[in-house]
Design a protein around this motif. Structure first.
Motif, PDB file in Angstrom:
ATOM      1  N   ALA A 244       0.932  -1.312   0.025  1.00  0.00           N
ATOM      2  CA  ALA A 244       0.088   0.059  -0.099  1.00  0.00           C
ATOM      3  C   ALA A 244       0.902   1.308  -0.027  1.00  0.00           C
ATOM      4  N   PHE A 245       2.141   1.010   0.427  1.00  0.00           N
ATOM      5  CA  PHE A 245       2.945   2.498   0.625  1.00  0.00           C
ATOM      6  C   PHE A 245       4.229   2.237  -0.094  1.00  0.00           C
ATOM      7  N   THR A 246       4.578   1.057  -0.712  1.00  0.00           N
ATOM      8  CA  THR A 246       5.765   0.902  -1.548  1.00  0.00           C
ATOM      9  C   THR A 246       5.323   0.375  -2.863  1.00  0.00           C
ATOM     10  N   PRO A 247       6.195   0.409  -3.812  1.00  0.00           N
ATOM     11  CA  PRO A 247       5.726   0.243  -5.352  1.00  0.00           C
ATOM     12  C   PRO A 247       6.207  -1.267  -5.319  1.00  0.00           C
ATOM     13  N   THR A 248       5.346  -2.026  -6.014  1.00  0.00           N
ATOM     14  CA  THR A 248       5.240  -3.409  -6.062  1.00  0.00           C
ATOM     15  C   THR A 248       6.349  -3.778  -7.100  1.00  0.00           C
ATOM     16  N   ALA A 249       7.076  -4.769  -6.781  1.00  0.00           N
ATOM     17  CA  ALA A 249       8.127  -5.436  -7.685  1.00  0.00           C
ATOM     18  C   ALA A 249       7.541  -6.147  -8.683  1.00  0.00           C
ATOM     19  N   ALA A 250       8.092  -6.421  -9.723  1.00  0.00           N
ATOM     20  CA  ALA A 250       7.553  -6.922 -11.008  1.00  0.00           C
ATOM     21  C   ALA A 250       7.541  -8.605 -10.814  1.00  0.00           C
ATOM     22  N   GLN A 251       6.547  -9.200 -10.989  1.00  0.00           N
ATOM     23  CA  GLN A 251       6.443 -10.737 -10.724  1.00  0.00           C
ATOM     24  C   GLN A 251       5.845 -11.296 -11.637  1.00  0.00           C
ATOM     25  N   GLY A 252       6.311 -12.247 -12.203  1.00  0.00           N
ATOM     26  CA  GLY A 252       5.606 -12.982 -13.492  1.00  0.00           C
ATOM     27  C   GLY A 252       5.143 -12.254 -14.527  1.00  0.00           C
ATOM     28  N   GLY A 253       3.773 -12.207 -15.037  1.00  0.00           N
ATOM     29  CA  GLY A 253       3.033 -11.360 -16.045  1.00  0.00           C
ATOM     30  C   GLY A 253       2.809  -9.944 -15.449  1.00  0.00           C
ATOM     31  N   PHE A 254       3.117  -9.803 -14.020  1.00  0.00           N
ATOM     32  CA  PHE A 254       2.859  -8.409 -13.576  1.00  0.00           C
ATOM     33  C   PHE A 254       3.883  -7.541 -13.638  1.00  0.00           C
ATOM     34  N   LEU A 255       3.378  -6.251 -14.218  1.00  0.00           N
ATOM     35  CA  LEU A 255       4.439  -5.397 -14.243  1.00  0.00           C
ATOM     36  C   LEU A 255       4.941  -4.314 -13.344  1.00  0.00           C
ATOM     37  N   GLY A 256       4.506  -4.385 -12.166  1.00  0.00           N
ATOM     38  CA  GLY A 256       4.737  -3.601 -11.053  1.00  0.00           C
ATOM     39  C   GLY A 256       3.811  -2.369 -11.241  1.00  0.00           C
ATOM     40  N   ALA A 257       3.454  -1.949  -9.885  1.00  0.00           N
ATOM     41  CA  ALA A 257       2.511  -0.856  -9.782  1.00  0.00           C
ATOM     42  C   ALA A 257       3.049   0.141  -8.776  1.00  0.00           C
ATOM     43  N   THR A 258       2.767   1.602  -9.095  1.00  0.00           N
ATOM     44  CA  THR A 258       3.153   2.367  -7.933  1.00  0.00           C
ATOM     45  C   THR A 258       2.026   2.613  -6.962  1.00  0.00           C
ATOM     46  N   VAL A 259       2.491   3.473  -6.035  1.00  0.00           N
ATOM     47  CA  VAL A 259       1.824   3.451  -4.817  1.00  0.00           C
ATOM     48  C   VAL A 259       0.365   4.158  -5.108  1.00  0.00           C
ATOM     49  N   MET A 260       0.642   5.218  -6.333  1.00  0.00           N
ATOM     50  CA  MET A 260      -0.543   6.092  -6.724  1.00  0.00           C
ATOM     51  C   MET A 260      -1.596   5.243  -7.369  1.00  0.00           C
ATOM     52  N   LEU A 261      -1.212   4.193  -8.174  1.00  0.00           N
ATOM     53  CA  LEU A 261      -1.800   3.413  -8.815  1.00  0.00           C
ATOM     54  C   LEU A 261      -2.601   2.617  -7.974  1.00  0.00           C
ATOM     55  N   ALA A 262      -1.869   1.997  -6.954  1.00  0.00           N
ATOM     56  CA  ALA A 262      -2.431   1.144  -5.779  1.00  0.00           C
ATOM     57  C   ALA A 262      -3.631   1.679  -5.147  1.00  0.00           C
ATOM     58  N   MET A 263      -3.403   3.106  -4.868  1.00  0.00           N
ATOM     59  CA  MET A 263      -4.468   3.815  -4.189  1.00  0.00           C
ATOM     60  C   MET A 263      -5.481   3.912  -4.901  1.00  0.00           C
ATOM     61  N   ARG A 264      -5.282   4.571  -6.319  1.00  0.00           N
ATOM     62  CA  ARG A 264      -6.393   5.178  -7.246  1.00  0.00           C
ATOM     63  C   ARG A 264      -7.004   3.418  -7.458  1.00  0.00           C
ATOM     64  N   SER A 265      -6.590   2.347  -7.709  1.00  0.00           N
ATOM     65  CA  SER A 265      -7.342   1.111  -8.090  1.00  0.00           C
ATOM     66  C   SER A 265      -8.164   1.006  -6.964  1.00  0.00           C
ATOM     67  N   GLY A 266      -7.489   0.913  -5.557  1.00  0.00           N
ATOM     68  CA  GLY A 266      -7.999   0.532  -4.527  1.00  0.00           C
ATOM     69  C   GLY A 266      -9.310   1.351  -4.064  1.00  0.00           C
ATOM     70  N   VAL A 267      -9.291   2.762  -4.169  1.00  0.00           N
ATOM     71  CA  VAL A 267     -10.369   3.583  -3.824  1.00  0.00           C
ATOM     72  C   VAL A 267     -11.425   3.284  -5.031  1.00  0.00           C
ATOM     73  N   ALA A 268     -10.897   3.300  -6.238  1.00  0.00           N
ATOM     74  CA  ALA A 268     -12.066   3.288  -7.475  1.00  0.00           C
ATOM     75  C   ALA A 268     -12.927   2.130  -7.339  1.00  0.00           C
ATOM     76  N   ARG A 269     -12.306   0.735  -7.243  1.00  0.00           N
ATOM     77  CA  ARG A 269     -12.852  -0.261  -7.187  1.00  0.00           C
ATOM     78  C   ARG A 269     -13.531  -0.289  -5.924  1.00  0.00           C
ATOM     79  N   GLY A 270     -13.158   0.320  -4.653  1.00  0.00           N
ATOM     80  CA  GLY A 270     -13.723   0.050  -3.439  1.00  0.00           C
ATOM     81  C   GLY A 270     -15.079   0.782  -3.458  1.00  0.00           C
ATOM     82  N   VAL A 271     -15.114   1.922  -4.161  1.00  0.00           N
ATOM     83  CA  VAL A 271     -16.339   2.716  -4.522  1.00  0.00           C
ATOM     84  C   VAL A 271     -17.305   1.950  -5.433  1.00  0.00           C
TER      85      VAL A 271
END
Length: 447
Positions: A244-271
């Motif tokens: 939630a507070f640190t960028p995610t390391a790339a794993q497999g097919g996942f290309l990594g995510a910034t904290v802002m993207l985690a926040m935006r994705s979480g809040v938008a999908r939560g709503v």
């Protein structure tokens, strides 16, 4: 088209709206003195013990079930998968934050809906943001109320109410049972038509039977997955909090995510999932049989708790412990893979039943929300034409692509929230006064 929609989506769901959504929740939480913590127990009791002695169309439990029918849907299964895919496990943390403050928002908007509700020309209760904007803020604010109602109809037609749900149903039935898209689409259209033509009472009766059963089934299944992967649960919770507070390391097919993207994705999908601040749940809360606006506010507040704090959390943890979030799959297929890892023989079938029921009841709930918005805009004569168009759109839903659907749903969601949040901030004093009056009444009763 997708690029244009993505640009509009990024603008609508940019920092201003996220700040307005969460900020409104924070402001109401402060003004209501952490009502979502101190009154949650009382609210959960009211689900089954509310007296239902006021004027209204349905009892408090059926109003809650109809609201839950509309909120507990693909957002809990596909939406969580989309958020975790885009923002990593940390997106779940931001879902929790959005839900915590969203509980105060849901309480306030449903309280106002009951306080300012009216009766339409057919003798049915009408309420929701369009009425508390016009009647609470004054006639000068009618354009804002009209704007909300227009966005509400668009949301029912092109957002949460139709395409996102239908697409998820046809996808999961094809994956799990090999049922052709056309057959599922025809069956779904017929069922939706059969229930929605009967109006709120018909929808509420169906919702009050399906919603509790499907919530228990999904709860038991996802808890089962966590038990199967019990050794990974502590690590998964750690990942949610860390990412939630640190960028995610790339794993497999996942290309990594910034904290802002985690926040935006979480809040938008939560709503998207719990709809706090959107102004949708107040439309059905207004129809509840209650004398006290604050009482229905408390009952409605539990919807956000059940939807996001419980159901979305279980989905998010199931995706994280099984590791499917960093694989090549997305949407319903990703959640399907997680279920099959725990229960290879029947996991896919369980998810299919859960998702179909979740999405079907969401369609029913949103049909009613759009109907009330149309009635506000054009009167009762427009209700039947609205229902016919809604049913036609359900029939078209299976043949539209997933990406465009989610982006379109996101856009109309965000636009719907803006007029409602402005009204909630402006009427927060009324919410506090009503809350104090209700608490004073309870104290006098207990003497």
């Amino acid at each position: 088209m997708l690029d244009i929609l993505n640009e509009i989506d990024s603008f609508v769901w940019g920092p201003p709206l996220l700040v307005l959504l969460v900020g409104t929740g924070i402001w109401l939480t402060i003004r209501l003195k952490l009502i979502q913590i101190f009154k949650l127990g009382e609210a959960l009791k009211l689900i089954f013990s509310a007296k239902n002695d006021g004027s209204g169309d349905v009892n408090s439990f059926k109003a809650l079930c109809t609201a839950l029918a509309a909120t507990v849907g693909t957002g809990n299964i596909v939406g969580v998968a989309t958020a975790v895919k885009a923002g990593g496990p940390g997106a779940l943390f931001w879902m929790w934050i959005a839900a915590f403050f969203g509980m105060a928002t849901k309480y306030a908007e449903c309280l106002l809906a009951v306080k300012y509700r009216t009766v339409d020309a057919n003798g049915n209760i009408s309420g929701g943001p369009m009425y508390y904007i016009e009647n609470g803020l004054g006639k000068a604010y009618k354009p804002l109320a009209v704007l909300f109602a227009v966005f509400g109809v668009l949301c029912a037609y092109f957002g949460i109410g139709t395409f996102a749900q239908v697409n998820s149903i046809v996808e999961i039935t094809k994956i799990s049972a090999g049922i052709p898209v056309v057959y599922t689409g025809i069956a779904l259209t017929v069922l939706v038509a059969a229930v929605t033509i009967g109006g709120l009472r018909s929808i509420a009766n169906v919702a009050s039977k399906i919603v509790p059963a499907m919530a228990v089934l999904y709860f038991l299944t996802t808890v089962g997955i966590l038990i199967c992967f019990a050794d990974k649960v502590p690590e998964a919770i750690g990942m949610v909090l860390q990412d939630a507070f640190t960028p995610t390391a790339a794993q497999g097919g996942f290309l990594g995510a910034t904290v802002m993207l985690a926040m935006r994705s979480g809040v938008a999908r939560g709503v998207f999932s719990n709809e706090s601040g959107l102004g949708s749940a107040p439309i059905v809360a207004a129809a509840a049989k209650t004398k006290w606006a604050a009482e229905q506010g408390l009952v409605s507040m539990t919807g956000t708790f059940i939807d996001t704090i419980i159901i979305c959390t279980l989905t998010g943890l199931a995706l994280t412990v099984t590791g499917v979030w960093c694989g090549p799959l997305s949407g319903a297929a990703m959640t399907d893979a997680a279920f099959k890892m725990a229960f290879p023989a029947w996991g896919g079938m369980l998810l299919m039943v859960g998702l179909v029921l979740f999405a079907f009841t969401t369609i029913l709930g949103w049909n009613y929300y759009g109907e009330r918005c149309v009635e506000y805009l054009m009167g009762v004569k427009a209700i039947m034409p609205y229902r016919v168009i809604f049913i036609i759109l359900i029939a078209c839903g299976p043949f539209l692509k997933l990406e465009e659907i989610w982006v379109l749903a996101d856009i109309v969601n965000g636009l719907m929230a803006i007029p409602n949040l402005i009204a909630l901030l402006a009427l927060s004093g009324v919410v506090v006064a009503e809350t104090k009056a209700y608490q004073k009444h309870l104290k006098e009763q207990s003497k």
